[in-house]
Design a protein around this motif. Structure first.
Motif, short mmCIF file in Angstrom:
data_model
loop_
_atom_site.label_atom_id
_atom_site.label_comp_id
_atom_site.label_asym_id
_atom_site.label_seq_id
_atom_site.Cartn_x
_atom_site.Cartn_y
_atom_site.Cartn_z
N VAL A 1 1.28 -2.70 6.57
CA VAL A 1 3.24 -2.85 6.16
C VAL A 1 4.47 -2.50 6.79
O VAL A 1 3.94 -1.72 7.11
N THR B 1 0.51 -1.47 0.15
CA THR B 1 -0.23 -0.09 0.39
C THR B 1 0.52 0.90 0.08
O THR B 1 1.67 1.64 0.41
N ALA C 1 -0.56 0.92 8.06
CA ALA C 1 -1.90 0.54 7.46
C ALA C 1 -1.17 -1.11 7.29
O ALA C 1 -2.24 -1.69 6.01
#
Length: 195
Positions: free
Chosen positions: A139, A123, A137
């Motif tokens: 990641v 992302t 998020a």
């Protein structure tokens, strides 16, 4: 004004585009001019426009015997606030090995460059997330760092801690001294060499 003081200074915000001066005479028989324009004692002068930087206002008092006294007031108007984020150019990677690469970029103004490496296809982070350099998020961040960038000079960032034969996305943002952050993050994709 004090009797013996002939110069004063003041600083105003950039939002102040003009001022007035209200001279009050101790001697009712004297006259006064502000920037060459007669002003009644105790009354405001006309608006005096202020440019950015130093502006000299001259107050001339003439006594009944024609003697004069000049007082100057230097009013410095501040520059407008910086609201423009740095612009990055020449962003690229080179010298990639099995575990390292070199990022280079140029900022159009003095700034701090923040970079972040994530797995290819992850992302896309926001500029603030790149600056923070932490997981976002869901990641994971492979590597991150920051360093000062001099205006209009190419800056290199050494990146290490990478895995061999891996595809990566590398993001870069710059933030100036007024906290303006470039957006969106610049993206460079690269792959490390195999062992």
């Amino acid at each position: 004004f004090a009797q013996t003081t002939t110069s004063y200074s003041a600083t105003v915000a950039n939002a102040v585009a003009s001022i007035t001066a209200t001279p009050t005479l101790a001697d009712g028989t004297a006259s006064v001019k502000v920037n060459g324009v007669a002003v009644a004692s105790g009354s405001a002068s006309g608006a005096i426009a202020l440019s950015v930087g130093a502006n000299t206002i001259t107050v001339l008092v003439t006594a009944q015997d024609a003697s004069t006294k000049t007082t100057t007031v230097v009013v410095t108007r501040a520059s407008p606030p910086d609201t423009t984020a740095p612009t990055l150019s020449g962003v690229g990677v080179s010298g990639t090995t099995t575990t390292t690469t070199t990022l280079s970029a140029t900022s159009d103004e003095a700034a701090t460059g923040y970079w972040m490496v994530v797995a290819r296809g992850a992302t896309v982070p926001t500029s603030a997330q790149v600056r923070a350099g932490v997981a976002y998020a869901g990641v994971s961040v492979v590597a991150h760092g920051f360093d000062a960038m001099t205006a209009a000079l190419a800056k290199t960032f050494s990146i290490s801690g990478l895995s061999p034969a891996t595809l990566y996305d590398l993001y870069l943002v710059a933030q100036d001294g007024a906290s303006n952050l470039s957006t969106p993050p610049s993206l460079e994709q690269f792959a490390t060499q195999s062992v």
